[in-house]
Design an enzyme around this catalytic site. Structure first.
Site, PDB file in Angstrom:
ATOM      1  N   ARG A 297       0.844  -1.212   0.000  1.00 17.33           N
ATOM      2  CA  ARG A 297       0.000   0.000   0.000  1.00 17.33           C
ATOM      3  C   ARG A 297       0.874   1.254   0.000  1.00 17.33           C
ATOM      4  O   ARG A 297       0.563   2.243  -0.657  1.00 17.33           O
ATOM      5  CB  ARG A 297      -0.938  -0.013   1.211  1.00 17.33           C
ATOM      6  CG  ARG A 297      -1.808  -1.270   1.214  1.00 17.33           C
ATOM      7  CD  ARG A 297      -3.280  -1.033   1.435  1.00 17.33           C
ATOM      8  NE  ARG A 297      -3.995  -2.254   1.084  1.00 17.33           N
ATOM      9  CZ  ARG A 297      -4.701  -3.004   1.925  1.00 17.33           C
ATOM     10  NH1 ARG A 297      -4.842  -2.626   3.183  1.00 17.33           N
ATOM     11  NH2 ARG A 297      -5.303  -4.105   1.517  1.00 17.33           N
TER      12      ARG A 297
ATOM     13  N   GLU B  91     -13.344 -14.070  12.323  1.00 20.78           N
ATOM     14  CA  GLU B  91     -13.543 -13.509  10.978  1.00 20.78           C
ATOM     15  C   GLU B  91     -13.497 -14.587   9.895  1.00 20.78           C
ATOM     16  O   GLU B  91     -12.422 -14.939   9.408  1.00 20.78           O
ATOM     17  CB  GLU B  91     -12.480 -12.442  10.683  1.00 20.78           C
ATOM     18  CG  GLU B  91     -12.666 -11.823   9.300  1.00 20.78           C
ATOM     19  CD  GLU B  91     -11.634 -10.746   8.944  1.00 20.78           C
ATOM     20  OE1 GLU B  91     -10.691 -10.546   9.723  1.00 20.78           O
ATOM     21  OE2 GLU B  91     -11.780 -10.133   7.892  1.00 20.78           O
TER      22      GLU B  91
ATOM     23  N   LYS C 196     -16.968 -11.149  12.774  1.00 23.25           N
ATOM     24  CA  LYS C 196     -16.605 -10.213  11.697  1.00 23.25           C
ATOM     25  C   LYS C 196     -16.844 -10.898  10.361  1.00 23.25           C
ATOM     26  O   LYS C 196     -15.942 -11.541   9.800  1.00 23.25           O
ATOM     27  CB  LYS C 196     -15.137  -9.795  11.847  1.00 23.25           C
ATOM     28  CG  LYS C 196     -14.633  -8.879  10.729  1.00 23.25           C
ATOM     29  CD  LYS C 196     -13.325  -8.215  11.096  1.00 23.25           C
ATOM     30  CE  LYS C 196     -12.772  -7.420   9.930  1.00 23.25           C
ATOM     31  NZ  LYS C 196     -11.688  -6.526  10.310  1.00 23.25           N
TER      32      LYS C 196
ATOM     33  N   SER D 288     -14.889  -4.586   5.204  1.00 29.94           N
ATOM     34  CA  SER D 288     -15.318  -3.916   3.964  1.00 29.94           C
ATOM     35  C   SER D 288     -14.946  -4.734   2.734  1.00 29.94           C
ATOM     36  O   SER D 288     -15.611  -4.607   1.699  1.00 29.94           O
ATOM     37  CB  SER D 288     -14.774  -2.484   3.883  1.00 29.94           C
ATOM     38  OG  SER D 288     -13.376  -2.422   3.830  1.00 29.94           O
ATOM     39  N   GLY D 289     -13.910  -5.542   2.801  1.00 30.37           N
ATOM     40  CA  GLY D 289     -13.651  -6.557   1.780  1.00 30.37           C
ATOM     41  C   GLY D 289     -13.375  -6.050   0.385  1.00 30.37           C
ATOM     42  O   GLY D 289     -13.628  -6.759  -0.579  1.00 30.37           O
ATOM     43  N   GLY D 290     -12.885  -4.814   0.262  1.00 27.84           N
ATOM     44  CA  GLY D 290     -12.594  -4.293  -1.067  1.00 27.84           C
ATOM     45  C   GLY D 290     -13.731  -3.467  -1.657  1.00 27.84           C
ATOM     46  O   GLY D 290     -13.625  -2.987  -2.785  1.00 27.84           O
TER      47      GLY D 290
ATOM     48  N   ARG E  44      -9.618  -0.862   4.664  1.00 25.53           N
ATOM     49  CA  ARG E  44      -9.510   0.023   3.500  1.00 25.53           C
ATOM     50  C   ARG E  44     -10.611   1.075   3.427  1.00 25.53           C
ATOM     51  O   ARG E  44     -10.350   2.222   3.052  1.00 25.53           O
ATOM     52  CB  ARG E  44      -9.523  -0.818   2.216  1.00 25.53           C
ATOM     53  CG  ARG E  44      -8.236  -1.572   2.008  1.00 25.53           C
ATOM     54  CD  ARG E  44      -8.411  -2.698   1.015  1.00 25.53           C
ATOM     55  NE  ARG E  44      -9.117  -3.836   1.602  1.00 25.53           N
ATOM     56  CZ  ARG E  44      -9.389  -4.963   0.941  1.00 25.53           C
ATOM     57  NH1 ARG E  44      -9.009  -5.084  -0.316  1.00 25.53           N
ATOM     58  NH2 ARG E  44      -9.997  -5.956   1.544  1.00 25.53           N
TER      59      ARG E  44
HETATM   60  P1  13P Z   1     -11.063  -4.468   4.920  1.00 20.68           P
HETATM   61  O1  13P Z   1     -12.165  -3.661   5.552  1.00 20.68           O
HETATM   62  O2  13P Z   1     -10.079  -3.645   4.130  1.00 20.68           O
HETATM   63  O3  13P Z   1     -11.585  -5.677   4.205  1.00 20.68           O
HETATM   64  O4  13P Z   1     -10.187  -5.000   6.121  1.00 20.68           O
HETATM   65  C1  13P Z   1     -10.824  -5.601   7.164  1.00 20.68           C
HETATM   66  C2  13P Z   1     -10.032  -6.732   7.618  1.00 20.68           C
HETATM   67  O5  13P Z   1      -9.571  -6.741   8.730  1.00 20.68           O
HETATM   68  C3  13P Z   1      -9.827  -7.858   6.707  1.00 20.68           C
HETATM   69  O6  13P Z   1      -9.225  -8.889   7.416  1.00 20.68           O
END
Ligand code: 13P
Length: 343
Positions: free
Chosen positions: A33, A177, A219, A261-263, A295
């Site tokens: 990043r 998660e 999560k 948020s997953g992208g 993100r």
């Molecule tokens: P994102 O919200 O960028 O997906 O990151 C959350 C996260 O912790 C993924 O493991």
């Protein structure tokens, strides 16, 4: 295991108005990043970025907890304070990612399993001594023609159960998660089925391994179309399918759901969270519904910073504005900015 303490920490993390920041990118991911904004990736530049985020004035109004990476929890700010102490001084709970990333799952082409159980009990004790009060372990499930396989879901669910039991034994709230990835062109229906199968197995394992559900945070992904789907579902449909899937498959004893948020872009993640919270309020969901975004909270601020000390204040303002909007979405009171301006 102090179940009351665990339940109280979990409740504080998901309390109304605030959410969790996932700032636990591994060194490899954080370095990529930084390179994408033209910054040389070093321990120092990774620290500079995290310091910018953690010292944004007013950050604690929107953020209840921050998940750190091992390198970060050991680092200090310019003023000599440990980054973990900067968080707790501001009223933000320190968390730590304890998995060691994903590797190919033998015998399951294209599928992954998360590593990190060996030696975990000792690492958890050390993190607790360093001030962490919650932890994260991310399992990854992908959707394809023949995936996810039962084998992959079982292997990852079992590891999540072992991790969660060990975290609670150490007095740390586990964020559990199981992420069904958005990669691909799959439909929202495929995401629903994969998420349902995954959640079912995860809660079977948590129960079999004696995990106290009042002392965890789930999560999950939202139930959402794949990134490349030709016909991506609307926010209203995402909200409806996500809540239906969670209500069917997540016990009411869990205090909170904190979405990744997953992208999704930051605006998409905000709009979807808002739609889910509005529906959750109408339908009376049994758990708190909040965010644990990476993100979607920081991507724009990272670009604004660009590695320059001169941009720290502006990047912090951008970060705080996105946190404010996401916190509004968490309450179901977000209204998108009128074209051409911020709301
Ligand atoms: P994102 O919200 O960028 O997906 O990151 C959350 C996260 O912790 C993924 O493991």
């Amino acid at each position: 295991m102090d179940t009351e303490q665990l339940a109280s920490t979990a409740k504080t993390l998901v309390a109304p108005g605030r959410g969790i920041l996932a700032a636990d990118e591994s060194n490899g991911t954080m370095s990529r990043r930084l390179e994408s904004i033209g910054v040389e990736p070093t321990a120092e530049s990774r620290r500079d970025w995290r310091q910018l985020v953690f010292t944004a004035d007013g950050f604690a109004e929107y953020v209840s907890g921050v998940i750190m990476f091992d390198e970060t929890i050991r680092q200090s700010a310019d003023d000599g304070r440990r980054l973990a102490d900067i968080l707790s001084d501001a009223g933000v709970i320190a968390g730590i990612k304890v998995d060691r990333g994903t590797v190919a799952l033998a015998g399951a082409p294209g599928e992954l399993v998360t590593e990190g159980l060996d030696g975990l009990r000792g690492r958890l004790a050390e993190y607790h001594d360093m001030g962490a009060r919650f932890t994260k372990w991310r399992a990854v499930i992908s959707i394809g023609d023949r995936t996810p396989s039962d084998y992959c879901i079982n292997a990852n669910a079992h590891a999540l159960g072992r991790y969660a039991a060990l975290a609670q034994e150490a007095g740390l709230v586990p964020i559990v998660e199981p992420e069904v990835l958005m990669d691909g062109s799959h439909s929202i229906d495929s995401c629903y089925r994969a998420t349902e199968r995954t959640l079912n197995r995860v809660f079977e394992e948590l129960s079999a391994q004696g995990v106290d559900l009042e002392g965890i945070i789930l999560k999950p992904n939202m139930v959402i179309s794949g990134h490349e789907s030709p016909d991506r579902a609307s926010a209203a449909e995402v909200a409806e399918r996500t809540l239906a899937c969670l209500k069917e498959n997540v016990p009411a004893a869990v205090p909170g759901i904190a979405f990744l948020s997953g992208g999704q872009g930051d605006e998409e993640a905000t709009v979807n969270l808002d739609a889910i919270n509005r529906l959750a309020a109408d339908e009376g969901a049994p758990w708190e519904v909040t965010y644990s975004y990476g993100r979607a909270l920081v991507a724009t601020a990272l670009r604004t910073w660009g590695g320059s000390g001169a941009n720290v204040g502006e990047a912090q303002n951008v970060l705080l504005e996105r946190c404010r909007l996401t916190s509004a979405a968490r309450r179901g009171t977000y209204s998108p900015a009128p074209a051409g301006g911020l709301s």
